[in-house]
Design a protein around this motif. Structure first.
Motif, PDB file in Angstrom:
ATOM      1  N   GLY A 169       0.818  -1.214   0.000  1.00 55.45           N
ATOM      2  CA  GLY A 169       0.000   0.000   0.000  1.00 55.45           C
ATOM      3  C   GLY A 169       0.848   1.258   0.000  1.00 55.45           C
ATOM      4  O   GLY A 169       0.558   2.218  -0.730  1.00 55.45           O
ATOM      5  N   LEU A 170       1.906   1.266   0.794  1.00 58.19           N
ATOM      6  CA  LEU A 170       2.800   2.426   0.836  1.00 58.19           C
ATOM      7  C   LEU A 170       3.520   2.626  -0.500  1.00 58.19           C
ATOM      8  O   LEU A 170       3.688   3.755  -0.972  1.00 58.19           O
ATOM      9  N   ALA A 171       3.954   1.510  -1.112  1.00 59.06           N
ATOM     10  CA  ALA A 171       4.632   1.612  -2.414  1.00 59.06           C
ATOM     11  C   ALA A 171       3.680   2.140  -3.475  1.00 59.06           C
ATOM     12  O   ALA A 171       4.067   2.955  -4.331  1.00 59.06           O
ATOM     13  N   ALA A 172       2.421   1.693  -3.429  1.00 57.20           N
ATOM     14  CA  ALA A 172       1.429   2.189  -4.393  1.00 57.20           C
ATOM     15  C   ALA A 172       1.227   3.688  -4.220  1.00 57.20           C
ATOM     16  O   ALA A 172       1.138   4.443  -5.205  1.00 57.20           O
ATOM     17  N   PHE A 173       1.174   4.149  -2.980  1.00 56.79           N
ATOM     18  CA  PHE A 173       1.004   5.586  -2.744  1.00 56.79           C
ATOM     19  C   PHE A 173       2.237   6.356  -3.206  1.00 56.79           C
ATOM     20  O   PHE A 173       2.124   7.420  -3.828  1.00 56.79           O
ATOM     21  N   SER A 174       3.428   5.826  -2.906  1.00 62.51           N
ATOM     22  CA  SER A 174       4.660   6.517  -3.314  1.00 62.51           C
ATOM     23  C   SER A 174       4.767   6.648  -4.828  1.00 62.51           C
ATOM     24  O   SER A 174       5.396   7.578  -5.334  1.00 62.51           O
ATOM     25  N   SER A 175       4.168   5.700  -5.545  1.00 62.01           N
ATOM     26  CA  SER A 175       4.233   5.763  -7.015  1.00 62.01           C
ATOM     27  C   SER A 175       3.470   6.953  -7.573  1.00 62.01           C
ATOM     28  O   SER A 175       3.654   7.316  -8.740  1.00 62.01           O
ATOM     29  N   THR A 176       2.615   7.588  -6.761  1.00 58.87           N
ATOM     30  CA  THR A 176       1.853   8.766  -7.217  1.00 58.87           C
ATOM     31  C   THR A 176       2.602  10.069  -6.953  1.00 58.87           C
ATOM     32  O   THR A 176       2.159  11.132  -7.400  1.00 58.87           O
ATOM     33  N   LEU A 177       3.718  10.002  -6.245  1.00 58.44           N
ATOM     34  CA  LEU A 177       4.454  11.217  -5.894  1.00 58.44           C
ATOM     35  C   LEU A 177       5.321  11.688  -7.055  1.00 58.44           C
ATOM     36  O   LEU A 177       5.758  10.900  -7.895  1.00 58.44           O
ATOM     37  N   GLU A 178       5.601  12.980  -7.077  1.00 58.70           N
ATOM     38  CA  GLU A 178       6.409  13.567  -8.161  1.00 58.70           C
ATOM     39  C   GLU A 178       7.808  12.980  -8.209  1.00 58.70           C
ATOM     40  O   GLU A 178       8.405  12.864  -9.278  1.00 58.70           O
ATOM     41  N   GLY A 179       8.338  12.625  -7.069  1.00 52.13           N
ATOM     42  CA  GLY A 179       9.712  12.127  -7.018  1.00 52.13           C
ATOM     43  C   GLY A 179       9.842  10.635  -7.258  1.00 52.13           C
ATOM     44  O   GLY A 179      10.945  10.098  -7.080  1.00 52.13           O
ATOM     45  N   PHE A 180       8.766   9.971  -7.687  1.00 51.87           N
ATOM     46  CA  PHE A 180       8.855   8.523  -7.867  1.00 51.87           C
ATOM     47  C   PHE A 180       9.882   8.160  -8.949  1.00 51.87           C
ATOM     48  O   PHE A 180      10.677   7.242  -8.774  1.00 51.87           O
ATOM     49  N   GLY A 181       9.873   8.891 -10.061  1.00 46.72           N
ATOM     50  CA  GLY A 181      10.827   8.615 -11.137  1.00 46.72           C
ATOM     51  C   GLY A 181      12.259   8.797 -10.688  1.00 46.72           C
ATOM     52  O   GLY A 181      13.130   7.965 -10.982  1.00 46.72           O
ATOM     53  N   ALA A 182      12.509   9.875  -9.933  1.00 45.03           N
ATOM     54  CA  ALA A 182      13.859  10.124  -9.433  1.00 45.03           C
ATOM     55  C   ALA A 182      14.275   9.052  -8.428  1.00 45.03           C
ATOM     56  O   ALA A 182      15.422   8.596  -8.422  1.00 45.03           O
ATOM     57  N   GLY A 183      13.330   8.634  -7.589  1.00 46.31           N
ATOM     58  CA  GLY A 183      13.626   7.580  -6.626  1.00 46.31           C
ATOM     59  C   GLY A 183      13.923   6.257  -7.308  1.00 46.31           C
ATOM     60  O   GLY A 183      14.831   5.528  -6.916  1.00 46.31           O
ATOM     61  N   TRP A 184      13.138   5.947  -8.360  1.00 42.79           N
ATOM     62  CA  TRP A 184      13.345   4.725  -9.135  1.00 42.79           C
ATOM     63  C   TRP A 184      14.735   4.729  -9.771  1.00 42.79           C
ATOM     64  O   TRP A 184      15.470   3.739  -9.704  1.00 42.79           O
ATOM     65  N   ARG A 185      15.097   5.845 -10.397  1.00 42.54           N
ATOM     66  CA  ARG A 185      16.411   5.934 -11.056  1.00 42.54           C
ATOM     67  C   ARG A 185      17.537   5.840 -10.042  1.00 42.54           C
ATOM     68  O   ARG A 185      18.567   5.205 -10.291  1.00 42.54           O
ATOM     69  N   TYR A 186      17.361   6.474  -8.887  1.00 43.03           N
ATOM     70  CA  TYR A 186      18.395   6.439  -7.856  1.00 43.03           C
ATOM     71  C   TYR A 186      18.636   5.010  -7.376  1.00 43.03           C
ATOM     72  O   TYR A 186      19.770   4.595  -7.133  1.00 43.03           O
ATOM     73  N   LEU A 187      17.554   4.241  -7.263  1.00 43.54           N
ATOM     74  CA  LEU A 187      17.645   2.893  -6.736  1.00 43.54           C
ATOM     75  C   LEU A 187      18.156   1.891  -7.762  1.00 43.54           C
ATOM     76  O   LEU A 187      18.856   0.939  -7.412  1.00 43.54           O
ATOM     77  N   PHE A 188      17.846   2.114  -9.035  1.00 44.51           N
ATOM     78  CA  PHE A 188      18.145   1.099 -10.045  1.00 44.51           C
ATOM     79  C   PHE A 188      19.175   1.509 -11.097  1.00 44.51           C
ATOM     80  O   PHE A 188      19.499   0.724 -11.980  1.00 44.51           O
ATOM     81  N   THR A 189      19.697   2.730 -11.024  1.00 40.38           N
ATOM     82  CA  THR A 189      20.702   3.161 -11.995  1.00 40.38           C
ATOM     83  C   THR A 189      22.069   3.143 -11.330  1.00 40.38           C
ATOM     84  O   THR A 189      22.377   4.007 -10.504  1.00 40.38           O
TER      85      THR A 189
END
Length: 424
Positions: A169-189
């Motif tokens: 549930g928390l991950a689903a909510f975080s996916s709606t935040l503006e910084g989700f793309g930046a967080g994804w790139r930080y974690l997987f790049t």
């Protein structure tokens, strides 16, 4: 002798031992301090190439020898029995300060429900952390005192599904935040240039073993309660993937919040208790997010604490013949006594030694070096001094890779990790 009621019960209990603060708070903290996505390269290598084989070894030893940690060391060689007590002592020491952090998560559950934005510095400037530490220890002791089926199984059957639902549930909510793309790139790049840093590898291997609860004798103890016919390789893979999924999902919960609200991803241990609460205060539905986040942390911390206490409880009960209930509460009292200096160090007493808080000293010494010691003792004792054919038969599939890795590679990696810490 009690046994797990089913394979599902065993898997949930083992996942509960693995999924703790190390997956959620510590994983994101270490990722932030070690360059984001680059950290995942050595971490995944450590998990699958080294931690997984050691997990299989512990489960196989526990089931083959049908004994607690101390009994298992004694059955490998009678003269090794004291080494089992060394493992118990290290785990008991780690548990003593781990419960202090568990108490913090419980406190922040209460603060979040009450809608109070309490700064971590304000919280630790009172004696409240000591009370929450004691409550957490008593809850842990009560669960273990009830036994395998009525205590540990029931707790993990409730807390593990609850934790996964909260996390999703928390991950689903975080996916709606503006910084989700930046967080994804930080974690997987990954930034491969930082892979030359030996401290990055040391941090990754330490986190992998800490996160999966291997090398502590926890899974050896749980293997003692495991019925024949349950595949060790398949079970170990399920536990490993579940643990890894929680760690990755936790990163996808935390880093979008960090980048949405301009926080510092390398904030380290302050991330969970100082940095993120400030973001929760200003984000949409922040109060509900905070309640769910800290409830997740507390649930995960409690299942891990229960598994650590079980290591000592099983060993002491077997050695003395005293009832589980009495042993559990005696060890709980001992944990409170041993953990009190760590709790006082993050309270208004601010107990320090040489200008460093006692909890930080414990984490750096016992937490950092203790795992190296216990993992080495387990790997060396049960691969060099136990019947290899019997162990291979118990392991079943995967033994041709797992046994040599546990016998040669794991002790070598532990030695290199220790050397990297000493030199750098």
């Amino acid at each position: 002798m009690e046994r797990w009621s089913s394979r599902t019960a065993f898997i949930l209990a083992s996942v509960g031992s693995a999924v703790g603060i190390g997956n959620i708070w510590r994983f994101s903290s270490v990722v932030g301090q070690n360059g984001g996505g680059a950290y995942l390269v050595p971490y995944l290598m450590a998990v699958f190439a080294f931690a997984l084989p050691l997990m299989m070894l512990e489960l196989a030893v526990g089931r083959r020898l049908r004994g607690d940690v101390v009994t298992a060391f004694g059955r490998a060689r009678p003269r090794f029995r004291p080494l089992g007590w060394v493992v118990c002592a290290v785990v008991f020491s780690i548990l003593s300060y781990y419960l202090v952090v568990t108490g913090w998560t419980l406190a922040y559950v209460g603060f979040s429900i009450a809608g109070e934005g309490v700064e971590f510095a304000d919280f630790t400037s009172t004696y409240s952390p000591i009370g929450y530490f004691i409550i957490s220890a008593l809850v842990m002791g009560a669960i273990v005192s009830l036994g395998i089926k009525d205590g540990i199984e029931r707790a993990t059957k409730l807390l593990i599904p609850f934790s996964f639902l909260l996390l999703l549930g928390l991950a689903a909510f975080s996916s709606t935040l503006e910084g989700f793309g930046a967080g994804w790139r930080y974690l997987f790049t990954p930034d491969f240039s930082v892979l030359a840093d030996p401290l990055l590898w040391a941090a990754a291997f330490g986190q992998a073993f800490f996160s999966l609860s291997v090398g502590y004798g926890i899974l050896l103890t749980y293997g003692d309660y495991l019925d024949e016919g349950i595949g060790i390789l398949n079970s170990s893979l399920i536990i490993t993937f579940a643990d890894l999924a929680v760690a990755i999902l936790a990163g996808l919960v935390i880093f979008p919040v960090v980048f949405t609200y301009g926080l510092e991803p390398a904030a380290g241990a302050e991330l969970a208790f100082s940095t993120l609460p400030r973001a929760f205060e200003v984000m949409p539905y922040g109060s509900a997010f905070a309640v769910a986040f800290f409830a997740l942390l507390f649930s995960a911390a409690m299942t891990s604490a229960v598994s650590m206490l079980e290591v000592g409880a099983a060993s002491v009960a077997a050695a003395t013949g005293i009832s589980r209930r009495r042993v559990s509460f005696a060890l709980t009292a001992g944990t409170i006594a041993l953990g009190l200096p760590s709790a006082l160090s993050y309270s208004s007493a601010a107990l320090e030694v040489g200008g460093v808080r006692v909890l930080d000293i414990m984490d750096d010494t016992v937490g950092g070096l203790g795992l190296v010691l216990t993992a080495t003792l387990i790997a060396v004792t049960f691969t060099w001094f136990m019947d290899g054919r019997a162990l291979a038969e118990e392991m079943g599939r995967g033994r041709r890779l797992a046994l040599p890795i546990a016998k040669y590679a794991v002790p070598a990696v532990m030695a290199m990790t220790l050397l990297a810490r000493a030199l750098l």
